[in-house]
Design an enzyme around this catalytic site. Structure first.
Site, PDB file in Angstrom:
ATOM      1  CB  ALA A 110      -0.915  -0.017   1.218  1.00  0.00           C
ATOM      2  CG  HIS A 145      15.754   3.033  30.163  1.00  0.00           C
ATOM      3  ND1 HIS A 145      15.947   1.706  29.815  1.00  0.00           N
ATOM      4  CD2 HIS A 145      15.543   3.052  31.512  1.00  0.00           C
ATOM      5  CE1 HIS A 145      15.864   0.954  30.904  1.00  0.00           C
ATOM      6  NE2 HIS A 145      15.612   1.750  31.950  1.00  0.00           N
TER       7      HIS A 145
HETATM    8  C1  LIG Z   1      -4.774  -9.799   2.729  1.00  0.00           C
HETATM    9  C2  LIG Z   1      -3.891  -8.642   2.318  1.00  0.00           C
HETATM   10  C3  LIG Z   1      -3.214  -7.937   3.287  1.00  0.00           C
HETATM   11  C4  LIG Z   1      -2.408  -6.873   2.927  1.00  0.00           C
HETATM   12  N1  LIG Z   1      -1.748  -6.192   3.909  1.00  0.00           N
HETATM   13  C5  LIG Z   1      -0.939  -5.170   3.591  1.00  0.00           C
HETATM   14  C6  LIG Z   1      -0.275  -4.426   4.594  1.00  0.00           C
HETATM   15  O1  LIG Z   1      -0.416  -4.700   5.776  1.00  0.00           O
HETATM   16  N2  LIG Z   1       0.509  -3.392   4.228  1.00  0.00           N
HETATM   17  C7  LIG Z   1       0.693  -3.057   2.910  1.00  0.00           C
HETATM   18  O2  LIG Z   1       1.429  -2.118   2.623  1.00  0.00           O
HETATM   19  N3  LIG Z   1       0.060  -3.738   1.922  1.00  0.00           N
HETATM   20  C8  LIG Z   1      -0.747  -4.775   2.232  1.00  0.00           C
HETATM   21  N4  LIG Z   1      -1.410  -5.446   1.240  1.00  0.00           N
HETATM   22  C9  LIG Z   1      -1.188  -5.037  -0.170  1.00  0.00           C
HETATM   23  C10 LIG Z   1      -1.985  -3.767  -0.498  1.00  0.00           C
HETATM   24  O3  LIG Z   1      -3.332  -3.982  -0.176  1.00  0.00           O
HETATM   25  C11 LIG Z   1      -1.836  -3.426  -1.973  1.00  0.00           C
HETATM   26  O4  LIG Z   1      -0.464  -3.345  -2.284  1.00  0.00           O
HETATM   27  C12 LIG Z   1      -2.480  -2.085  -2.305  1.00  0.00           C
HETATM   28  O5  LIG Z   1      -3.845  -2.116  -2.000  1.00  0.00           O
HETATM   29  C13 LIG Z   1      -2.291  -1.744  -3.795  1.00  0.00           C
HETATM   30  O6  LIG Z   1      -2.949  -0.559  -4.086  1.00  0.00           O
HETATM   31  P1  LIG Z   1      -3.372  -0.187  -5.570  1.00  0.00           P
HETATM   32  O7  LIG Z   1      -3.961   1.193  -5.476  1.00  0.00           O
HETATM   33  O8  LIG Z   1      -2.274  -0.418  -6.506  1.00  0.00           O
HETATM   34  O9  LIG Z   1      -4.508  -1.247  -5.971  1.00  0.00           O
HETATM   35  P2  LIG Z   1      -5.858  -1.709  -5.265  1.00  0.00           P
HETATM   36  O10 LIG Z   1      -5.870  -1.370  -3.831  1.00  0.00           O
HETATM   37  O11 LIG Z   1      -6.051  -3.114  -5.660  1.00  0.00           O
HETATM   38  O12 LIG Z   1      -6.968  -0.790  -5.922  1.00  0.00           O
HETATM   39  C14 LIG Z   1      -7.357  -0.896  -7.256  1.00  0.00           C
HETATM   40  C15 LIG Z   1      -8.769  -0.357  -7.390  1.00  0.00           C
HETATM   41  O13 LIG Z   1      -9.083  -0.239  -8.776  1.00  0.00           O
HETATM   42  C16 LIG Z   1     -10.431  -0.627  -8.987  1.00  0.00           C
HETATM   43  N5  LIG Z   1     -10.541  -1.016 -10.395  1.00  0.00           N
HETATM   44  C17 LIG Z   1      -9.879  -2.018 -11.025  1.00  0.00           C
HETATM   45  N6  LIG Z   1     -10.169  -2.008 -12.345  1.00  0.00           N
HETATM   46  C18 LIG Z   1     -11.039  -0.978 -12.542  1.00  0.00           C
HETATM   47  C19 LIG Z   1     -11.682  -0.448 -13.679  1.00  0.00           C
HETATM   48  N7  LIG Z   1     -11.472  -0.944 -14.913  1.00  0.00           N
HETATM   49  N8  LIG Z   1     -12.508   0.607 -13.498  1.00  0.00           N
HETATM   50  C20 LIG Z   1     -12.731   1.148 -12.267  1.00  0.00           C
HETATM   51  N9  LIG Z   1     -12.134   0.686 -11.152  1.00  0.00           N
HETATM   52  C21 LIG Z   1     -11.288  -0.349 -11.296  1.00  0.00           C
HETATM   53  C22 LIG Z   1     -10.622  -1.763  -7.995  1.00  0.00           C
HETATM   54  O14 LIG Z   1     -11.989  -1.944  -7.705  1.00  0.00           O
HETATM   55  C23 LIG Z   1      -9.817  -1.275  -6.782  1.00  0.00           C
HETATM   56  O15 LIG Z   1     -10.621  -0.542  -5.883  1.00  0.00           O
HETATM   57  C24 LIG Z   1      -2.266  -6.500   1.563  1.00  0.00           C
HETATM   58  C25 LIG Z   1      -2.963  -7.196   0.586  1.00  0.00           C
HETATM   59  C26 LIG Z   1      -3.771  -8.256   0.951  1.00  0.00           C
HETATM   60  C27 LIG Z   1      -4.522  -8.987  -0.112  1.00  0.00           C
END
Ligand SMILES: Cc1cc2nc3c(=O)[nH]c(=O)nc-3n(C[C@H](O)[C@H](O)[C@H](O)COP(=O)(O)OP(=O)(O)OC[C@H]3O[C@@H](n4cnc5c(N)ncnc54)[C@H](O)[C@@H]3O)c2cc1C
Length: 479
Positions: A333, A458
């Protein structure tokens, strides 16, 4: 609502929504297309937030289970977990945070366009109610025009060949966070962050947990000493680890899952469980996006970008889990958010620098927690450094004894020649918080000597970081 914007962002995960806010702060008009009913993406809805909420419940149960040690008397009976209340609390936290993003959009005058986006070329984005129809079909429900487009469509769980996810018995993390009942037995495929976090959650809730990992050790991206310590702790907690083992077959039945795995000596091991959680990684969300049709260079479904997140098509950028870049790209994230900030600032004409992926902190919230940044001992040697290491156990610290959390250590990897800190690896209490100091140390190219001269309060857990620095110079004070 306008149809024409300076920036249209596709996807409102931690990459997309942060990029949108930064672009709006810099004076641009911004719309975000998001197909889910809530903003925040994987992190807020299925990932970081709900899993860590479950882990906090597991921690609360751990404290109550040890009530006697704390001198707390509770009525007779075994403390147990009420999954209804667990989910209610978790869902309240998730809703609060997703609504918080909605508030930030309003505050920054960002339009949320609800629907599924497809790149239509010439700075246009089609938005559909459901999944986009084929390219030949009539134009989209809503057409947006953008000077710049940022693709942040993220990732989704994926399986491995031969294992079919049925979402009931053979599940992914998306289902694992919603289990209404605590399973009696759970086999987890994969020991990355997701796998070991769910192992900690469900073991504490009372499940028999077995982790199957293809590589020779748990959490294989971490320093080897961290893997060894986690395996030792998991063994004590009753979590079984089968490393160097490959799941070859999984069949869902009415009662559970029948699993076959190949052990390191080539033998077949059979296992039965209520549930098999497939935690072997995530793949990009690009199907139906129209990226290939637009001529955007792709790699195994991921969008290829340069170090400043430009795709091969001018005016289209991409960030977060959906991208591939030269060198390893962690799906995290905080990585996606930083890529969003850099991209928005570049589009606004600000001078920006590529991200140093060696300085990305990795936090794994299993019990005990892991926090790490920079090069492992093995990686530092591979890169040719004359490596010196030092480690200090948490168990020696007064603060750790008071908290009853004495497992683990902090390990520093440094370069002998210039005394520069190359990596810091910790496992134990508050490691996911303590790692922040190490991230700053690496960013400022700090030496071990400078960390020794930095005063650590500490009694705190952070004393382990200062003492590990002393240990790297061969002179820990309290050991
Ligand atoms: C179980 C789990 C635990 C995790 N824990 C952590 C953690 O503790 N710390 C950490 O740093 N990371 C963690 N992660 C990883 C983190 O969640 C991801 O790296 C992060 O969410 C990626 O962000 P993003 O914006 O790239 O994509 P995403 O968060 O996947 O967001 C993409 C968005 O795009 C939308 N979308 C996709 N295609 C379309 C389209 N064509 N039109 C409109 N909307 C669309 C989707 O609906 C989604 O809302 C975890 C992941 C999982 C699965």
């Amino acid at each position: 609502m306008a149809n024409s914007y300076d920036v249209v962002v596709i996807g409102a995960g931690t990459g997309g929504y942060v990029a949108a806010i930064r672009a709006a702060q810099l004076g641009m008009t911004v719309a975000v297309v998001e197909k889910q009913k809530a903003l925040g993406g994987t992190c807020l809805i299925w990932g970081c937030i709900p899993t860590k909420a479950l882990l906090e419940h597991a921690h609360a149960l751990k404290v109550i289970q040890n009530a006697k040690e704390w001198g707390v008397t509770i009525p007779a009976g075994t403390p147990a977990i009420d999954m209804g209340q667990v989910h209610a609390r978790k869902d309240k936290i998730v809703t609060g945070l997703t609504k918080g993003v909605e508030f930030l959009f309003k505050k920054n005058k960002i339009d949320w366009i609800k629907g599924t986006a497809r790149l239509a070329g010439n700075g246009k984005v089609d938005v559909f109610d459901g999944d986009p129809p084929s390219r030949e079909a009539t134009a989209g429900k809503h057409v947006l025009e953008a000077k710049q487009i940022i693709v942040a469509t993220g990732s989704q769980p994926r399986s491995v060949p031969g294992i079919t996810i049925d979402h009931k018995r053979i599940i992914t993390s998306d289902e694992a966070i919603h289990l209404k009942e605590v399973p009696k037995s759970l086999v987890i495929m994969g020991s990355g962050a997701v796998g070991v976090e769910f192992a900690s959650i469900y073991r504490r809730f009372g499940t028999e947990v077995t982790i199957i990992e293809l590589l020779p050790r748990l959490v294989p991206v971490e320093d080897e000493a961290i893997s060894a310590e986690l395996e030792k702790s998991f063994r004590k907690q009753g979590i079984k680890s089968l490393t160097g083992t490959k799941v070859t077959k999984a069949t869902a039945t009415d009662k559970g899952v029948e699993i076959e795995a190949q052990t390191p000596d080539g033998k077949t091991q059979k296992l039965s469980a209520d549930i098999l959680l497939v935690a072997t990684g995530r793949g990009p969300v690009t199907a139906g996006l129209g990226a290939e049709e637009l001529g955007i260079q792709m790699d195994r479904g991921y969008i290829k970008v340069d170090p400043l997140f430009r795709t091969s098509v001018p005016s289209v950028s991409a960030i977060g889990d959906v991208i591939t870049i030269d060198g390893p790209h962690p799906q995290l994230a905080h990585v996606s958010s930083m890529e969003g900030v850099i991209t928005a600032e570049r589009i606004a004409g600000r001078e920006v620098q590529p991200l140093n992926y060696d300085h990305v902190p990795g936090c794994t919230y299993c019990d005990p927690e892991i926090g790490s940044v920079g090069l492992s001992e093995a990686k530092a040697k591979e890169r040719g450094y004359d490596v010196v290491v030092g480690a200090f156990p948490f168990g020696v610290l007064g603060r750790a004894k008071m908290a009853g959390e004495t497992e683990g250590f902090v390990k520093i990897v440094a370069d002998k020649k210039y005394d520069e800190i190359l990596g810091v690896h910790m496992i134990g209490p508050r490691s996911t918080e303590l790692v922040a100091e190490a991230v700053l140390a690496l960013r400022l190219e700090c030496t071990v000597e400078e960390l020794i001269r930095t005063i650590h309060a500490h009694p705190t857990f952070s004393e382990a970081v200062g003492e590990a620095a002393h240990a790297t110079h061969g002179a820990a004070i309290h050991m």
